[in-house]
Design an enzyme around this catalytic site. Structure first.
Site, PDB file in Angstrom:
ATOM      1  N   GLY A  50     -13.333 -11.264   0.897  1.00  0.00           N
ATOM      2  CA  GLY A  50     -14.018 -12.375   1.566  1.00  0.00           C
ATOM      3  C   GLY A  50     -13.290 -13.705   1.548  1.00  0.00           C
ATOM      4  O   GLY A  50     -13.832 -14.702   2.021  1.00  0.00           O
ATOM      5  N   ARG A  97     -19.465   4.743  10.356  1.00  0.00           N
ATOM      6  CA  ARG A  97     -19.876   3.339  10.459  1.00  0.00           C
ATOM      7  C   ARG A  97     -20.934   3.261  11.538  1.00  0.00           C
ATOM      8  O   ARG A  97     -20.808   3.944  12.567  1.00  0.00           O
ATOM      9  CB  ARG A  97     -18.708   2.459  10.883  1.00  0.00           C
ATOM     10  CG  ARG A  97     -17.574   2.503   9.920  1.00  0.00           C
ATOM     11  CD  ARG A  97     -16.451   1.573  10.331  1.00  0.00           C
ATOM     12  NE  ARG A  97     -15.427   1.610   9.325  1.00  0.00           N
ATOM     13  CZ  ARG A  97     -14.207   2.117   9.493  1.00  0.00           C
ATOM     14  NH1 ARG A  97     -13.856   2.594  10.667  1.00  0.00           N
ATOM     15  NH2 ARG A  97     -13.354   2.128   8.509  1.00  0.00           N
ATOM     16  N   TYR A 145      -3.023   5.292  -5.019  1.00  0.00           N
ATOM     17  CA  TYR A 145      -4.320   5.928  -5.223  1.00  0.00           C
ATOM     18  C   TYR A 145      -4.101   7.096  -6.181  1.00  0.00           C
ATOM     19  O   TYR A 145      -2.957   7.473  -6.462  1.00  0.00           O
ATOM     20  CB  TYR A 145      -4.879   6.438  -3.890  1.00  0.00           C
ATOM     21  CG  TYR A 145      -5.297   5.348  -2.930  1.00  0.00           C
ATOM     22  CD1 TYR A 145      -6.422   4.573  -3.193  1.00  0.00           C
ATOM     23  CD2 TYR A 145      -4.585   5.106  -1.756  1.00  0.00           C
ATOM     24  CE1 TYR A 145      -6.818   3.582  -2.310  1.00  0.00           C
ATOM     25  CE2 TYR A 145      -4.985   4.116  -0.870  1.00  0.00           C
ATOM     26  CZ  TYR A 145      -6.099   3.352  -1.153  1.00  0.00           C
ATOM     27  OH  TYR A 145      -6.501   2.372  -0.283  1.00  0.00           O
ATOM     28  N   THR A 155      -5.652   1.656  -7.225  1.00  0.00           N
ATOM     29  CA  THR A 155      -6.935   1.388  -6.568  1.00  0.00           C
ATOM     30  C   THR A 155      -7.874   2.559  -6.822  1.00  0.00           C
ATOM     31  O   THR A 155      -7.558   3.700  -6.474  1.00  0.00           O
ATOM     32  CB  THR A 155      -6.717   1.198  -5.055  1.00  0.00           C
ATOM     33  OG1 THR A 155      -5.784   0.135  -4.871  1.00  0.00           O
ATOM     34  CG2 THR A 155      -8.023   0.860  -4.351  1.00  0.00           C
ATOM     35  N   LYS A 170      -7.528  -1.879  -9.594  1.00  0.00           N
ATOM     36  CA  LYS A 170      -8.227  -2.576  -8.504  1.00  0.00           C
ATOM     37  C   LYS A 170      -9.544  -1.876  -8.194  1.00  0.00           C
ATOM     38  O   LYS A 170      -9.584  -0.650  -8.084  1.00  0.00           O
ATOM     39  CB  LYS A 170      -7.320  -2.573  -7.268  1.00  0.00           C
ATOM     40  CG  LYS A 170      -7.895  -3.219  -6.010  1.00  0.00           C
ATOM     41  CD  LYS A 170      -6.788  -3.393  -4.975  1.00  0.00           C
ATOM     42  CE  LYS A 170      -7.282  -3.994  -3.678  1.00  0.00           C
ATOM     43  NZ  LYS A 170      -7.905  -3.032  -2.788  1.00  0.00           N
ATOM     44  N   HIS A 176     -13.242  -3.363  -2.310  1.00  0.00           N
ATOM     45  CA  HIS A 176     -12.364  -2.829  -1.265  1.00  0.00           C
ATOM     46  C   HIS A 176     -12.657  -3.493   0.082  1.00  0.00           C
ATOM     47  O   HIS A 176     -12.643  -2.848   1.133  1.00  0.00           O
ATOM     48  CB  HIS A 176     -12.524  -1.301  -1.162  1.00  0.00           C
ATOM     49  CG  HIS A 176     -11.246  -0.591  -0.809  1.00  0.00           C
ATOM     50  ND1 HIS A 176     -10.586   0.246  -1.674  1.00  0.00           N
ATOM     51  CD2 HIS A 176     -10.498  -0.598   0.318  1.00  0.00           C
ATOM     52  CE1 HIS A 176      -9.509   0.735  -1.085  1.00  0.00           C
ATOM     53  NE2 HIS A 176      -9.426   0.230   0.125  1.00  0.00           N
ATOM     54  N   SER A 235       0.827  -1.211   0.000  1.00  0.00           N
ATOM     55  CA  SER A 235       0.000   0.000   0.000  1.00  0.00           C
ATOM     56  C   SER A 235       0.856   1.254   0.000  1.00  0.00           C
ATOM     57  O   SER A 235       1.893   1.302   0.664  1.00  0.00           O
ATOM     58  CB  SER A 235      -0.891  -0.004   1.240  1.00  0.00           C
ATOM     59  OG  SER A 235      -1.538   1.239   1.379  1.00  0.00           O
TER      60      SER A 235
HETATM   61  C1  LIG Z   1      -7.649  -2.480   7.243  1.00  0.00           C
HETATM   62  C2  LIG Z   1      -7.634  -2.445   5.746  1.00  0.00           C
HETATM   63  C3  LIG Z   1      -6.832  -1.530   5.067  1.00  0.00           C
HETATM   64  C4  LIG Z   1      -6.840  -1.503   3.671  1.00  0.00           C
HETATM   65  N1  LIG Z   1      -6.008  -0.625   3.015  1.00  0.00           N
HETATM   66  C5  LIG Z   1      -5.955  -0.641   1.660  1.00  0.00           C
HETATM   67  C6  LIG Z   1      -5.030   0.173   0.960  1.00  0.00           C
HETATM   68  O1  LIG Z   1      -4.255   0.924   1.545  1.00  0.00           O
HETATM   69  N2  LIG Z   1      -5.025   0.096  -0.401  1.00  0.00           N
HETATM   70  C7  LIG Z   1      -5.874  -0.740  -1.090  1.00  0.00           C
HETATM   71  O2  LIG Z   1      -5.833  -0.774  -2.317  1.00  0.00           O
HETATM   72  N3  LIG Z   1      -6.734  -1.527  -0.444  1.00  0.00           N
HETATM   73  C8  LIG Z   1      -6.796  -1.515   0.903  1.00  0.00           C
HETATM   74  N4  LIG Z   1      -7.645  -2.361   1.555  1.00  0.00           N
HETATM   75  C9  LIG Z   1      -8.457  -3.307   0.775  1.00  0.00           C
HETATM   76  C10 LIG Z   1      -7.697  -4.626   0.553  1.00  0.00           C
HETATM   77  O3  LIG Z   1      -6.614  -4.467  -0.328  1.00  0.00           O
HETATM   78  C11 LIG Z   1      -8.619  -5.695  -0.047  1.00  0.00           C
HETATM   79  O4  LIG Z   1      -9.268  -5.182  -1.181  1.00  0.00           O
HETATM   80  C12 LIG Z   1      -9.651  -6.228   0.943  1.00  0.00           C
HETATM   81  O5  LIG Z   1      -9.136  -6.271   2.264  1.00  0.00           O
HETATM   82  C13 LIG Z   1     -10.097  -7.610   0.508  1.00  0.00           C
HETATM   83  O6  LIG Z   1     -11.079  -8.106   1.357  1.00  0.00           O
HETATM   84  P1  LIG Z   1     -10.757  -9.130   2.560  1.00  0.00           P
HETATM   85  O7  LIG Z   1     -10.209  -8.314   3.664  1.00  0.00           O
HETATM   86  O8  LIG Z   1     -12.099  -9.685   2.862  1.00  0.00           O
HETATM   87  O9  LIG Z   1      -9.771 -10.150   2.035  1.00  0.00           O
HETATM   88  C14 LIG Z   1      -7.663  -2.397   2.953  1.00  0.00           C
HETATM   89  C15 LIG Z   1      -8.438  -3.323   3.640  1.00  0.00           C
HETATM   90  C16 LIG Z   1      -8.430  -3.370   5.026  1.00  0.00           C
HETATM   91  C17 LIG Z   1      -9.268  -4.392   5.735  1.00  0.00           C
END
Ligand SMILES: Cc1cc2nc3c(=O)[nH]c(=O)nc-3n(C[C@H](O)[C@H](O)[C@H](O)COP(=O)(O)O)c2cc1C
Length: 390
Positions: free
Chosen positions: A311, A165, A130, A156, A254, A278, A108
């Site tokens: 998921g 939330r 981003y 992304t 993404k 996401h 990230s």
């Molecule tokens: C705590 C957290 C931080 C995240 N930060 C980013 C990020 O900085 N950049 C990004 O492209 N996606 C980010 N994501 C999304 C993840 O890359 C991914 O799409 C997502 O976690 C997939 O779902 P899952 O947690 O159910 O596997 C983040 C997700 C979580 C849970």
């Protein structure tokens, strides 16, 4: 240590909940608004069934693959996450674990460790960006990623700056100054094992984003970086095509849910896309990514590599996604739970759990290789799938 080993991602999550301060755990749960998409990402996989064989099963199963020109020992890799306070070694521990298990890491731009420290331990790094800053700034970030040895870019795009939330958001300090430490002390002291990991390394989470810094400047804080991103004009498809051209290499977009957007990603020149919402952290009400996957595979599957994230918690989820047309999946929370539960070894443990689950599922459905998997291997209830934008 044997007692730290866990048998499933669910066990790792329970350990993470016990081990992490409440606000850090809440930051990993994340989710947006009512949490509809977050929940759907998980329940959708549970709605999909599998059809077992009982004899003539393959004695050996093969599930190595390639993504964006990189070899993967299995169709799983690390999705970028910008969480800073889980473990003092952060992304370096995750990158080491991924390297030891033969899978790449998406890093990230909000990561806590500089990309150079991450590529030093894993040669298969995709740098995630981003649409933030002006074009010169973005080119400087691409140049830095290239110089550090990144093998591709993840852009992304599924973020709408929604906030709020229903279950409340944790307080995150702007920086770890004395005031913040005093405020967080009761939480930290209630989780001595987590706190000890930081104390023994004399490490206070700096809550900064070193990969957002321009050469020779001090890394901005998380909120500073977020502010830059919020202030940046939202990109057009022409902007995206420009960035892809500037990188001129492996490039994944993404956050795709719609067929029309998937066509535009292909037209812009990307080499891969991720079907993703996401992890349910963005626009609440977006369907689980697995529900829209087949429509996107049918539309652009011959033109671009299709990854899925959202998921994934077990090997059978991976097999379901590949059977429905994904080349591989990315995992987010699953490895964060492992990192929280047991550092680098915990991330390796999660990857081993997924590998074991992939192997068991392929055995049970009688498939020897990823190429043999078919949509008919998955039992989907009527009305399960969604097609958006076609
Ligand atoms: C705590 C957290 C931080 C995240 N930060 C980013 C990020 O900085 N950049 C990004 O492209 N996606 C980010 N994501 C999304 C993840 O890359 C991914 O799409 C997502 O976690 C997939 O779902 P899952 O947690 O159910 O596997 C983040 C997700 C979580 C849970």
């Amino acid at each position: 240590m044997a007692d730290k080993w866990f048998e499933s991602v669910a066990v790792a999550q329970r350990r993470a909940e016990k081990r992490l301060p409440k606000s850090v755990y809440a930051a990993l749960i994340a989710g947006a608004e009512k949490g509809v998409s977050l929940a759907d990402n998980l329940s959708a996989f549970a709605e999909l069934g599998l059809s077992p064989h009982i004899a003539d099963l393959p004695r050996e199963r093969h599930f190595a693959t390639t993504v964006m020109g990189q070899d993967l020992s299995m169709p799983v890799f690390i999705s970028p996450t910008g969480v800073q306070a889980v473990h003092p070694d952060g992304e370096v521990a995750v990158a080491r674990a991924a390297a030891n298990r033969g899978v790449p890491i998406g890093l990230s731009s909000f990561a806590s460790k500089p990309i150079e420290e991450v590529t030093a331990v894993n040669s298969q790094v995709f740098f995630q960006m981003y649409w933030s800053g002006d074009r010169d700034t973005m080119v400087q970030r691409l140049d830095r990623a290239r110089a550090a040895g990144a093998k591709g870019i993840i852009l992304t795009l599924d973020w709408s700056f929604s906030n709020g939330r229903d279950w409340g958001s944790p307080w995150i300090p702007e920086k770890m100054d004395l005031k913040a430490m005093i405020k967080l002390a009761p939480e930290a002291l209630s989780r001595p094992r987590w706190f000890w990991e930081f104390i023994k390394r004399a490490h206070i989470p700096p809550l900064h984003t070193p990969n957002m810094a321009l050469p020779g400047t001090t890394p901005p804080t998380f909120f500073g970086a977020y502010y830059e991103w919020m202030q940046s004009p939202l990109p057009t498809w022409d902007d995206i095509a420009w960035l892809i051209g500037e990188w001129n290499g492996q490039f994944l977009v993404k956050g795709v849910s719609r067929v029309d957007d998937a066509h535009r990603v292909v037209a812009a020149g990307a080499t891969a896309l991720s079907v993703s919402n996401h992890g349910g952290n963005n626009l609440d009400g977006t369907p689980a990514s697995i529900r829209v996957l087949p429509s996107i595979v049918a539309a652009v599957g011959d033109d671009i590599e299709i990854i899925l994230d959202g998921g994934i918690r077990r090997g059978s989820d991976v097999v379901k996604a590949v059977a429905l047309g994904a080349r591989a999946v990315m995992i987010g929370r699953a490895y964060l739970w492992g990192l929280a539960a047991n550092g680098q070894a915990g991330v390796e443990n999660v990857l081993d759990v997924l590998r074991g689950g992939i192997d068991a599922t392929m055995t049970g459905i009688g498939r020897a290789s990823l190429a043999d998997l078919e949509p008919s291997d998955v039992i989907a209830p009527e009305g399960f799938f969604r097609t958006l934008g076609a």
